[in-house]
Motif scaffolding. Sequence first.
Motif, PDB file in Angstrom:
ATOM      1  N   UNK A  19      56.279  40.577  52.038  1.00  0.00           N
ATOM      2  CA  UNK A  19      56.510  39.266  51.448  1.00  0.00           C
ATOM      3  C   UNK A  19      57.011  38.315  52.497  1.00  0.00           C
ATOM      4  N   UNK A  20      57.034  37.048  52.151  1.00  0.00           N
ATOM      5  CA  UNK A  20      57.463  36.022  53.120  1.00  0.00           C
ATOM      6  C   UNK A  20      58.899  35.582  52.844  1.00  0.00           C
ATOM      7  N   UNK A  21      59.660  36.423  52.137  1.00  0.00           N
ATOM      8  CA  UNK A  21      61.040  36.100  51.769  1.00  0.00           C
ATOM      9  C   UNK A  21      61.037  34.748  51.057  1.00  0.00           C
ATOM     10  N   UNK A  22      61.901  33.848  51.448  1.00  0.00           N
ATOM     11  CA  UNK A  22      61.893  32.517  50.838  1.00  0.00           C
ATOM     12  C   UNK A  22      61.345  31.489  51.822  1.00  0.00           C
ATOM     13  N   UNK A  23      60.340  31.916  52.601  1.00  0.00           N
ATOM     14  CA  UNK A  23      59.720  31.049  53.602  1.00  0.00           C
ATOM     15  C   UNK A  23      58.216  30.915  53.386  1.00  0.00           C
ATOM     16  N   UNK A  24      57.819  30.214  52.319  1.00  0.00           N
ATOM     17  CA  UNK A  24      56.376  30.030  52.103  1.00  0.00           C
ATOM     18  C   UNK A  24      55.726  29.232  53.232  1.00  0.00           C
ATOM     19  N   UNK A  25      56.539  28.524  54.021  1.00  0.00           N
ATOM     20  CA  UNK A  25      55.995  27.771  55.152  1.00  0.00           C
ATOM     21  C   UNK A  25      55.491  28.679  56.273  1.00  0.00           C
ATOM     22  N   UNK A  26      55.778  29.983  56.182  1.00  0.00           N
ATOM     23  CA  UNK A  26      55.256  30.923  57.177  1.00  0.00           C
ATOM     24  C   UNK A  26      53.834  31.370  56.848  1.00  0.00           C
ATOM     25  N   UNK A  27      53.372  31.100  55.646  1.00  0.00           N
ATOM     26  CA  UNK A  27      52.057  31.586  55.194  1.00  0.00           C
ATOM     27  C   UNK A  27      50.948  30.675  55.723  1.00  0.00           C
ATOM     28  N   UNK A  28      49.910  31.316  56.275  1.00  0.00           N
ATOM     29  CA  UNK A  28      48.786  30.569  56.834  1.00  0.00           C
ATOM     30  C   UNK A  28      47.497  31.339  56.526  1.00  0.00           C
ATOM     31  N   UNK A  29      46.532  30.661  55.907  1.00  0.00           N
ATOM     32  CA  UNK A  29      45.251  31.291  55.560  1.00  0.00           C
ATOM     33  C   UNK A  29      44.192  30.856  56.568  1.00  0.00           C
ATOM     34  N   UNK A  30      43.493  31.846  57.134  1.00  0.00           N
ATOM     35  CA  UNK A  30      42.456  31.578  58.123  1.00  0.00           C
ATOM     36  C   UNK A  30      41.264  32.501  57.873  1.00  0.00           C
ATOM     37  N   UNK A  31      40.117  31.917  57.590  1.00  0.00           N
ATOM     38  CA  UNK A  31      38.874  32.680  57.418  1.00  0.00           C
ATOM     39  C   UNK A  31      39.028  33.869  56.466  1.00  0.00           C
ATOM     40  N   UNK A  33      49.302  40.544  58.393  1.00  0.00           N
ATOM     41  CA  UNK A  33      48.005  39.936  58.088  1.00  0.00           C
ATOM     42  C   UNK A  33      47.484  40.632  56.834  1.00  0.00           C
ATOM     43  N   UNK A  34      47.128  39.826  55.846  1.00  0.00           N
ATOM     44  CA  UNK A  34      46.529  40.357  54.625  1.00  0.00           C
ATOM     45  C   UNK A  34      45.046  40.028  54.638  1.00  0.00           C
ATOM     46  N   UNK A  35      44.246  41.053  54.439  1.00  0.00           N
ATOM     47  CA  UNK A  35      42.795  40.912  54.330  1.00  0.00           C
ATOM     48  C   UNK A  35      42.413  41.557  53.003  1.00  0.00           C
ATOM     49  N   UNK A  36      41.737  40.841  52.109  1.00  0.00           N
ATOM     50  CA  UNK A  36      41.412  41.399  50.792  1.00  0.00           C
ATOM     51  C   UNK A  36      40.665  42.738  50.857  1.00  0.00           C
ATOM     52  N   UNK A  37      39.863  42.938  51.885  1.00  0.00           N
ATOM     53  CA  UNK A  37      39.122  44.202  51.974  1.00  0.00           C
ATOM     54  C   UNK A  37      39.928  45.318  52.628  1.00  0.00           C
ATOM     55  N   UNK A  38      40.952  44.955  53.431  1.00  0.00           N
ATOM     56  CA  UNK A  38      41.719  45.970  54.136  1.00  0.00           C
ATOM     57  C   UNK A  38      43.174  46.072  53.746  1.00  0.00           C
ATOM     58  N   UNK A  39      43.655  45.167  52.919  1.00  0.00           N
ATOM     59  CA  UNK A  39      45.048  45.200  52.499  1.00  0.00           C
ATOM     60  C   UNK A  39      45.972  44.546  53.513  1.00  0.00           C
ATOM     61  N   UNK A  40      47.232  44.980  53.527  1.00  0.00           N
ATOM     62  CA  UNK A  40      48.258  44.396  54.384  1.00  0.00           C
ATOM     63  C   UNK A  40      48.406  45.226  55.654  1.00  0.00           C
ATOM     64  N   UNK A  41      48.381  44.548  56.806  1.00  0.00           N
ATOM     65  CA  UNK A  41      48.596  45.214  58.092  1.00  0.00           C
ATOM     66  C   UNK A  41      49.816  44.594  58.755  1.00  0.00           C
ATOM     67  N   UNK A  85      41.673  35.622  55.745  1.00  0.00           N
ATOM     68  CA  UNK A  85      42.859  36.436  56.014  1.00  0.00           C
ATOM     69  C   UNK A  85      44.092  35.555  55.834  1.00  0.00           C
ATOM     70  N   UNK A  86      45.186  36.159  55.399  1.00  0.00           N
ATOM     71  CA  UNK A  86      46.440  35.441  55.201  1.00  0.00           C
ATOM     72  C   UNK A  86      47.486  36.047  56.129  1.00  0.00           C
ATOM     73  N   UNK A  87      48.101  35.207  56.945  1.00  0.00           N
ATOM     74  CA  UNK A  87      49.153  35.628  57.871  1.00  0.00           C
ATOM     75  C   UNK A  87      50.490  35.148  57.325  1.00  0.00           C
ATOM     76  N   UNK A  88      51.526  35.970  57.485  1.00  0.00           N
ATOM     77  CA  UNK A  88      52.860  35.586  57.038  1.00  0.00           C
ATOM     78  C   UNK A  88      53.894  36.462  57.722  1.00  0.00           C
TER      79      UNK A  88
END
Length: 104
Positions: A17-29, A44-52, A31-34
């Motif tokens: 999770x991003x704690x209480x820092x939604x400003x850390x979340x960034x979606x690119x192509x 990095x979250x990738x819908x096909x691979x989960x959370x890394x 994938x979601x980074x946080x």
Amino acid sequence: ASASVLGTAVFYTGKFGCDNNPESVCEVDGSVYFASKSNGEVYRFDPSGGVAVISDAGMKKFFRDMFKEAMADGSTYGDVKVVGGYDPLRKEFILSVYNEDDTA
């Protein structure tokens, strides 16, 4: 509530999770980074691979120490800001981590 608005909920195991820092979340192509300051990790979250845990790739101690230092010196949990962004030229997720008390 409507499934057509939010879609179907999908759950992943783990403490992420991003704690209480939604400003850390960034979606690119798709994938979601946080980042999680409480875990000292970057993801990095990738819908096909989960959370890394991408901070584990040779940078585990650096990120753990950076988040720990930002939360040191009696600062409150909410004082630490974690801002994420993406550099498309270098294809890098960029984080700025700072304690609001130190910027005054």
